[in-house]
Design a protein around this motif. Structure first.
Motif, PDB file in Angstrom:
ATOM      1  N   SER A  58       0.833  -1.207   0.000  1.00 59.00           N
ATOM      2  CA  SER A  58       0.000   0.000   0.000  1.00 59.00           C
ATOM      3  C   SER A  58       0.864   1.252   0.000  1.00 59.00           C
ATOM      4  O   SER A  58       1.839   1.361   0.757  1.00 59.00           O
ATOM      5  CB  SER A  58      -0.903   0.007   1.229  1.00 59.00           C
ATOM      6  N   GLU A  59       0.505   2.186  -0.850  1.00 57.04           N
ATOM      7  CA  GLU A  59       1.217   3.453  -0.954  1.00 57.04           C
ATOM      8  C   GLU A  59       0.224   4.616  -0.892  1.00 57.04           C
ATOM      9  O   GLU A  59      -0.891   4.513  -1.411  1.00 57.04           O
ATOM     10  CB  GLU A  59       1.987   3.535  -2.281  1.00 57.04           C
ATOM     11  N   ALA A  60       0.656   5.706  -0.273  1.00 59.28           N
ATOM     12  CA  ALA A  60      -0.144   6.917  -0.265  1.00 59.28           C
ATOM     13  C   ALA A  60       0.024   7.634  -1.598  1.00 59.28           C
ATOM     14  O   ALA A  60       0.976   7.388  -2.351  1.00 59.28           O
ATOM     15  CB  ALA A  60       0.277   7.826   0.887  1.00 59.28           C
ATOM     16  N   GLY A  61      -0.912   8.537  -1.895  1.00 58.73           N
ATOM     17  CA  GLY A  61      -0.781   9.358  -3.096  1.00 58.73           C
ATOM     18  C   GLY A  61      -1.980   9.237  -4.014  1.00 58.73           C
ATOM     19  O   GLY A  61      -2.765   8.286  -3.940  1.00 58.73           O
ATOM     20  N   ASP A  62      -2.112  10.227  -4.870  1.00 61.23           N
ATOM     21  CA  ASP A  62      -3.223  10.339  -5.803  1.00 61.23           C
ATOM     22  C   ASP A  62      -2.848   9.648  -7.104  1.00 61.23           C
ATOM     23  O   ASP A  62      -1.975  10.108  -7.833  1.00 61.23           O
ATOM     24  CB  ASP A  62      -3.513  11.824  -6.047  1.00 61.23           C
ATOM     25  N   THR A  63      -3.505   8.517  -7.408  1.00 59.97           N
ATOM     26  CA  THR A  63      -3.241   7.824  -8.678  1.00 59.97           C
ATOM     27  C   THR A  63      -4.442   7.900  -9.617  1.00 59.97           C
ATOM     28  O   THR A  63      -4.429   7.280 -10.681  1.00 59.97           O
ATOM     29  CB  THR A  63      -2.870   6.340  -8.462  1.00 59.97           C
ATOM     30  N   PHE A  64      -5.472   8.625  -9.235  1.00 57.71           N
ATOM     31  CA  PHE A  64      -6.659   8.803 -10.075  1.00 57.71           C
ATOM     32  C   PHE A  64      -6.246   9.565 -11.328  1.00 57.71           C
ATOM     33  O   PHE A  64      -5.739  10.679 -11.257  1.00 57.71           O
ATOM     34  CB  PHE A  64      -7.705   9.591  -9.284  1.00 57.71           C
ATOM     35  N   GLN A  65      -6.414   8.937 -12.489  1.00 57.09           N
ATOM     36  CA  GLN A  65      -5.918   9.551 -13.710  1.00 57.09           C
ATOM     37  C   GLN A  65      -6.853   9.317 -14.885  1.00 57.09           C
ATOM     38  O   GLN A  65      -7.685   8.405 -14.868  1.00 57.09           O
ATOM     39  CB  GLN A  65      -4.533   9.017 -14.065  1.00 57.09           C
ATOM     40  N   ALA A  66      -6.693  10.147 -15.897  1.00 55.72           N
ATOM     41  CA  ALA A  66      -7.421  10.004 -17.153  1.00 55.72           C
ATOM     42  C   ALA A  66      -6.433   9.752 -18.267  1.00 55.72           C
ATOM     43  O   ALA A  66      -5.342  10.354 -18.300  1.00 55.72           O
ATOM     44  CB  ALA A  66      -8.224  11.269 -17.447  1.00 55.72           C
ATOM     45  N   ILE A  67      -6.806   8.856 -19.185  1.00 52.71           N
ATOM     46  CA  ILE A  67      -5.995   8.586 -20.373  1.00 52.71           C
ATOM     47  C   ILE A  67      -6.851   8.877 -21.598  1.00 52.71           C
ATOM     48  O   ILE A  67      -7.921   8.296 -21.764  1.00 52.71           O
ATOM     49  CB  ILE A  67      -5.495   7.129 -20.410  1.00 52.71           C
ATOM     50  N   ARG A  68      -6.350   9.761 -22.440  1.00 55.92           N
ATOM     51  CA  ARG A  68      -7.039  10.111 -23.676  1.00 55.92           C
ATOM     52  C   ARG A  68      -6.005  10.159 -24.787  1.00 55.92           C
ATOM     53  O   ARG A  68      -5.003  10.868 -24.686  1.00 55.92           O
ATOM     54  CB  ARG A  68      -7.745  11.463 -23.534  1.00 55.92           C
ATOM     55  N   ASP A  69      -6.202   9.354 -25.836  1.00 58.90           N
ATOM     56  CA  ASP A  69      -5.253   9.304 -26.956  1.00 58.90           C
ATOM     57  C   ASP A  69      -3.842   8.975 -26.485  1.00 58.90           C
ATOM     58  O   ASP A  69      -2.863   9.594 -26.901  1.00 58.90           O
ATOM     59  CB  ASP A  69      -5.251  10.628 -27.725  1.00 58.90           C
ATOM     60  N   HIS A  70      -3.744   7.993 -25.567  1.00 58.67           N
ATOM     61  CA  HIS A  70      -2.447   7.524 -25.045  1.00 58.67           C
ATOM     62  C   HIS A  70      -1.713   8.570 -24.212  1.00 58.67           C
ATOM     63  O   HIS A  70      -0.529   8.401 -23.905  1.00 58.67           O
ATOM     64  CB  HIS A  70      -1.535   7.029 -26.177  1.00 58.67           C
ATOM     65  N   GLN A  71      -2.386   9.645 -23.837  1.00 53.09           N
ATOM     66  CA  GLN A  71      -1.758  10.690 -23.036  1.00 53.09           C
ATOM     67  C   GLN A  71      -2.544  10.905 -21.752  1.00 53.09           C
ATOM     68  O   GLN A  71      -3.769  10.788 -21.731  1.00 53.09           O
ATOM     69  CB  GLN A  71      -1.704  12.016 -23.820  1.00 53.09           C
ATOM     70  N   LYS A  72      -1.834  11.234 -20.664  1.00 56.51           N
ATOM     71  CA  LYS A  72      -2.518  11.564 -19.423  1.00 56.51           C
ATOM     72  C   LYS A  72      -3.257  12.889 -19.576  1.00 56.51           C
ATOM     73  O   LYS A  72      -2.773  13.811 -20.231  1.00 56.51           O
ATOM     74  CB  LYS A  72      -1.521  11.644 -18.266  1.00 56.51           C
ATOM     75  N   ALA A  73      -4.427  12.967 -18.969  1.00 55.74           N
ATOM     76  CA  ALA A  73      -5.242  14.172 -19.040  1.00 55.74           C
ATOM     77  C   ALA A  73      -5.810  14.468 -17.660  1.00 55.74           C
ATOM     78  O   ALA A  73      -5.726  13.639 -16.741  1.00 55.74           O
ATOM     79  CB  ALA A  73      -6.363  13.987 -20.058  1.00 55.74           C
ATOM     80  N   ASP A  74      -6.385  15.637 -17.490  1.00 55.47           N
ATOM     81  CA  ASP A  74      -7.030  16.025 -16.240  1.00 55.47           C
ATOM     82  C   ASP A  74      -8.249  15.124 -16.029  1.00 55.47           C
ATOM     83  O   ASP A  74      -9.166  15.123 -16.855  1.00 55.47           O
ATOM     84  CB  ASP A  74      -7.452  17.485 -16.319  1.00 55.47           C
ATOM     85  N   PRO A  75      -8.304  14.352 -14.934  1.00 58.68           N
ATOM     86  CA  PRO A  75      -9.420  13.417 -14.760  1.00 58.68           C
ATOM     87  C   PRO A  75     -10.768  14.097 -14.543  1.00 58.68           C
ATOM     88  O   PRO A  75     -11.810  13.446 -14.701  1.00 58.68           O
ATOM     89  CB  PRO A  75      -9.008  12.594 -13.536  1.00 58.68           C
TER      90      PRO A  75
END
Length: 364
Positions: free
Chosen positions: A248-265
């Protein structure tokens, strides 16, 4: 960018106040009319992301042989349910079936079931599997699978389950929620103190200092509970492959992927894939507390090599020498630590009394 889901969520927040990250994620992904999975086939080189079955046929073939070995370890029950959770394009099941044809009786005994919430992906899966003569049934929920012996497979299934987030403040855990800023855009806000839900905070992180953010995964626990009830009555084994830490690790891993790129979720819900890393330590703890036997987590690269990936690659190179460099790149993509080999982990849950799962050095 405004989307139909964004408009509805914003109205909901204006009328009822901030919502949980899990509620935001569920609506963005699974809204039956405008949700991401209702409207898109997101998997592939030209889409939003690529999964291991799309990297190489070897991935699904090895899982097919793994399933056949598990079936034999269960005593070759006839019939049994072969269930894939979140089957993507159907490519992995196609490869599983092709490899499984080498094992006498395996496919004759299998009743193939696909658990899929996306109408768009169901059509894609049908187009993939029908030409192979594969008879499959589709169900929306794991609970709908009829009783009996079963093998469950989930590749990048758990990471799509909705997560909640909590932040420690003044010694107490408070839910992190989604609200609106002064301009009407989605933003994270601090919500109420957690009650009994604080039990979902991973043990390793409960004494973390103020300001720590953790992710809570109630959906994982629900899957474990369904499998636990089932495996208490029928023999079975479940295999999960996903990305996330072994501890278990702390931290924000909530993410969006659009066109193979990370985006604002929080931007343009319904147009990007939303995921969060799987906490394999908590997952295993929940499984053992529910009476399941566990194996793993182990790194995907090590597990595939233990199943014979390199031997399978060598055989393919001999039969198609012109594809030698392509096959070598596929092996690297699946196994190298800086590719998918270390980030992705593999874990199994089993009914009590089954032999050790193939590819694992031990249980625990």
């Amino acid at each position: 960018m405004s989307t139909p889901i964004a408009v509805r969520i914003a109205d909901q927040i204006r009328n009822g106040g901030p919502i949980s990250v899990a509620a935001f994620m569920t609506q963005a992904m699974f809204d039956p009319r405008d949700g991401y999975y209702a409207t898109k086939n997101p998997i592939g080189a030209g889409e939003d992301f690529v999964t291991a079955p799309a990297v190489s046929q070897m991935f699904g073939e090895l899982i097919g042989l793994w399933c056949a070995q598990v079936w034999m370890d269960m005593g070759k029950p006839v019939p049994f349910h072969l269930v894939e959770l979140g089957p993507g394009t159907g490519q992995m099941m196609s490869d599983i079936v092709r490899a499984g044809r080498a094992v006498p009786g395996f496919l004759d005994a299998a009743r193939i079931t696909l658990i899929e919430a996306s109408a768009a992906l169901k059509m894609v899966q049908g187009r993939t599997l029908t030409p192979m003569g594969i008879e499959a049934v589709w169900m929306n929920r794991i609970e709908e699978v009829p009783g009996g012996p079963a093998v469950f497979i989930g590749n990048e299934f758990l990471d799509c389950l909705a997560v909640r987030q909590a932040v420690k403040q003044d010694g107490h855990w408070h839910e992190r929620m989604v609200g609106l800023d002064d301009g009407g855009a989605f933003t994270f806000v601090m919500g109420p103190q957690l009650g009994q839900e604080a039990d979902l905070v991973p043990d390793r992180l409960r004494d973390a200092p103020d300001g720590t953010l953790v992710e809570l995964r109630p959906g994982d626990r629900q899957v474990v509970e369904v499998l636990s009830r089932r495996f208490a009555e029928y023999p079975g084994r479940a295999l999960f492959i996903d990305y996330g830490p072994a501890q278990s690790e702390a931290g924000d891993t909530f993410q969006a992927i659009r066109d193979h790129q990370k985006a604002d979720p929080l931007n343009a819900p319904g147009t990007a894939d939303l995921t969060a890393r799987v906490d394999f330590e908590q997952l295993g703890k929940s499984a053992r507390e529910s009476g399941l036997q566990t194996a793993g987590p182990v790194e995907q690269g090590d597990w595939l090599k233990a199943l014979g990936l390199e031997m399978r690659a060598a055989a393919l190179m001999r039969s198609s020498p012109e594809k030698k460099s392509v096959i070598a790149r596929q092996v690297m993509r699946l196994t190298e630590p800086d590719q998918m080999g270390s980030l992705f982990k593999v874990m199994t849950f089993s009914a009590p009394g089954l032999p050790k799962a193939p590819g694992f050095a031990g249980d625990g």
